[in-house]
Design a protein around this motif. Structure first.
Motif, PDB file in Angstrom:
ATOM      1  N   SER A   1       0.833  -1.194   0.000  1.00  0.00           N
ATOM      2  CA  SER A   1       0.000   0.000   0.000  1.00  0.00           C
ATOM      3  C   SER A   1       0.875   1.255   0.000  1.00  0.00           C
ATOM      4  O   SER A   1       1.984   1.265   0.535  1.00  0.00           O
ATOM      5  CB  SER A   1      -0.909   0.002   1.222  1.00  0.00           C
TER       6      SER A   1
ATOM      7  N   ASP B   1      -3.095   5.707   0.695  1.00  0.00           N
ATOM      8  CA  ASP B   1      -4.038   4.655   1.087  1.00  0.00           C
ATOM      9  C   ASP B   1      -3.975   4.400   2.595  1.00  0.00           C
ATOM     10  O   ASP B   1      -5.003   4.241   3.260  1.00  0.00           O
ATOM     11  CB  ASP B   1      -3.737   3.356   0.341  1.00  0.00           C
TER      12      ASP B   1
ATOM     13  N   LYS C   1      -5.797   6.929   4.809  1.00  0.00           N
ATOM     14  CA  LYS C   1      -7.252   6.861   4.782  1.00  0.00           C
ATOM     15  C   LYS C   1      -7.793   5.885   5.830  1.00  0.00           C
ATOM     16  O   LYS C   1      -8.952   5.993   6.231  1.00  0.00           O
ATOM     17  CB  LYS C   1      -7.732   6.439   3.395  1.00  0.00           C
ATOM     18  N   ASN C   2      -6.956   4.940   6.268  1.00  0.00           N
ATOM     19  CA  ASN C   2      -7.370   3.947   7.257  1.00  0.00           C
ATOM     20  C   ASN C   2      -6.164   3.592   8.132  1.00  0.00           C
ATOM     21  O   ASN C   2      -5.641   2.477   8.088  1.00  0.00           O
ATOM     22  CB  ASN C   2      -7.923   2.703   6.556  1.00  0.00           C
TER      23      ASN C   2
ATOM     24  N   TRP D   1      -6.062   0.395  10.544  1.00  0.00           N
ATOM     25  CA  TRP D   1      -5.973  -0.873   9.806  1.00  0.00           C
ATOM     26  C   TRP D   1      -4.535  -1.173   9.407  1.00  0.00           C
ATOM     27  O   TRP D   1      -4.014  -2.268   9.658  1.00  0.00           O
ATOM     28  CB  TRP D   1      -6.857  -0.797   8.562  1.00  0.00           C
TER      29      TRP D   1
ATOM     30  N   SER E   1     -10.879  -1.056  13.288  1.00  0.00           N
ATOM     31  CA  SER E   1     -10.847  -0.516  11.933  1.00  0.00           C
ATOM     32  C   SER E   1     -11.505  -1.492  10.970  1.00  0.00           C
ATOM     33  O   SER E   1     -11.568  -2.703  11.224  1.00  0.00           O
ATOM     34  CB  SER E   1      -9.404  -0.258  11.500  1.00  0.00           C
TER      35      SER E   1
ATOM     36  N   PHE F   1     -13.026  -1.833   6.490  1.00  0.00           N
ATOM     37  CA  PHE F   1     -13.320  -1.252   5.182  1.00  0.00           C
ATOM     38  C   PHE F   1     -14.810  -1.364   4.873  1.00  0.00           C
ATOM     39  O   PHE F   1     -15.407  -0.442   4.348  1.00  0.00           O
ATOM     40  CB  PHE F   1     -12.496  -1.937   4.090  1.00  0.00           C
ATOM     41  N   ASP F   2     -15.400  -2.501   5.216  1.00  0.00           N
ATOM     42  CA  ASP F   2     -16.823  -2.750   4.949  1.00  0.00           C
ATOM     43  C   ASP F   2     -17.583  -2.686   6.272  1.00  0.00           C
ATOM     44  O   ASP F   2     -17.410  -3.544   7.144  1.00  0.00           O
ATOM     45  CB  ASP F   2     -16.986  -4.122   4.305  1.00  0.00           C
TER      46      ASP F   2
ATOM     47  N   SER G   1     -12.878   5.797  11.555  1.00  0.00           N
ATOM     48  CA  SER G   1     -13.200   5.764  10.127  1.00  0.00           C
ATOM     49  C   SER G   1     -13.246   7.175   9.562  1.00  0.00           C
ATOM     50  O   SER G   1     -13.689   8.106  10.230  1.00  0.00           O
ATOM     51  CB  SER G   1     -14.560   5.087   9.903  1.00  0.00           C
TER      52      SER G   1
ATOM     53  N   LYS H   1     -17.214   6.363   7.070  1.00  0.00           N
ATOM     54  CA  LYS H   1     -18.205   5.291   7.117  1.00  0.00           C
ATOM     55  C   LYS H   1     -18.772   5.156   8.525  1.00  0.00           C
ATOM     56  O   LYS H   1     -18.075   5.396   9.514  1.00  0.00           O
ATOM     57  CB  LYS H   1     -17.585   3.966   6.669  1.00  0.00           C
TER      58      LYS H   1
END
Length: 230
Positions: A2, A6, A9-10, A13, A42, A44-45, A67, A70
């Motif tokens: 990564s 990227d 953004k998280n 994670w 953390s 993503f979904d 997040s 989200k």
């Protein structure tokens, strides 16, 4: 692998994927810290947070989901949302020349209780005693007493987060936090990583961070949850 954008953004994670992998607790596509070190989670979904949070509260009474944009899904029969902290991420652009006149000490395990007590005096809620293990902590002592501290928290091979910027109420407005942030930032730059930090929107410290070369980049929100009955 990564890239930095990227990861930012998280950040929770990717910290758990890399530098802090030994603290990883994973459930169904969601990643948490070992609750004795840090209670951040953390994902993503957000669809995965329902079952994962049910598992995680078996080992802790409270936790945070972090997040950018989200909204986690939780089991409201077991978990209650205490508050949403509307936060933001700041990333260093360029550190200006800052004179360091204070003696700044790299803190060791023997200082763990002092760090914990100072942080909980000023900023209770996030920090646990073993949060100390997440990175280097630096402090300023006056008359043998720890009066100001800054630490490193989330981190990967590409960035390190500055956190726990705390000054005892009797020693504010003396430039201690400014010098500690500048010093910690320089230590991060020496290992060729990007210094970042997180704070809540509207924090009165944001102008200080901006003077030290940090720029607002994105939202980063903290959802604070508590297990029902705790």
């Amino acid at each position: 692998m990564s890239n930095l954008e990227d990861q930012l953004k998280n950040p929770v994670w990717y910290s758990l994927n890399e530098t802090h992998n030994k603290y990883l607790i994973a459930y169904e596509g969601v990643q948490f810290y070992d609750q004795e070190v840090c209670t951040f989670g953390s994902f993503f979904d957000e669809a995965n947070t329902l079952g994962a949070s049910r598992h995680y509260v078996e080992s802790t009474d409270s936790f945070f989901f972090v997040s950018e944009n989200k909204t986690p899904i939780i089991d409201e029969s077991k978990i209650v949302l205490e508050k949403k902290i509307e936060g933001c991420q700041m990333v260093l652009n360029q550190l200006p020349e800052i004179k360091i006149s204070e003696d700044i000490t790299l803190l060791g395990r023997e200082h763990m209780d002092e760090i914990y007590n100072l942080i909980w005096l000023v900023m209770p809620g996030y920090y646990r005693r073993r949060t100390f293990e997440m990175g280097n902590y630096y402090g300023i002592f006056k008359e043998g007493k720890l009066v100001a501290v800054t630490g490193q928290r989330l981190q990967t091979d590409l960035f390190i987060e500055i956190s726990a910027v705390v000054t005892h109420p009797d020693y504010t407005r003396k430039g201690l936090a400014k010098q500690l942030i500048a010093y910690t930032t320089n230590q991060i730059l020496k290992v060729n990583k990007k210094p970042i930090l997180h704070t809540n929107k509207g924090n009165l410290a944001i102008p200080l961070y901006e003077k030290l070369g940090f720029e607002l980049t994105r939202d980063m929100n903290w959802w604070s949850y508590r297990k029902i009955g705790s």
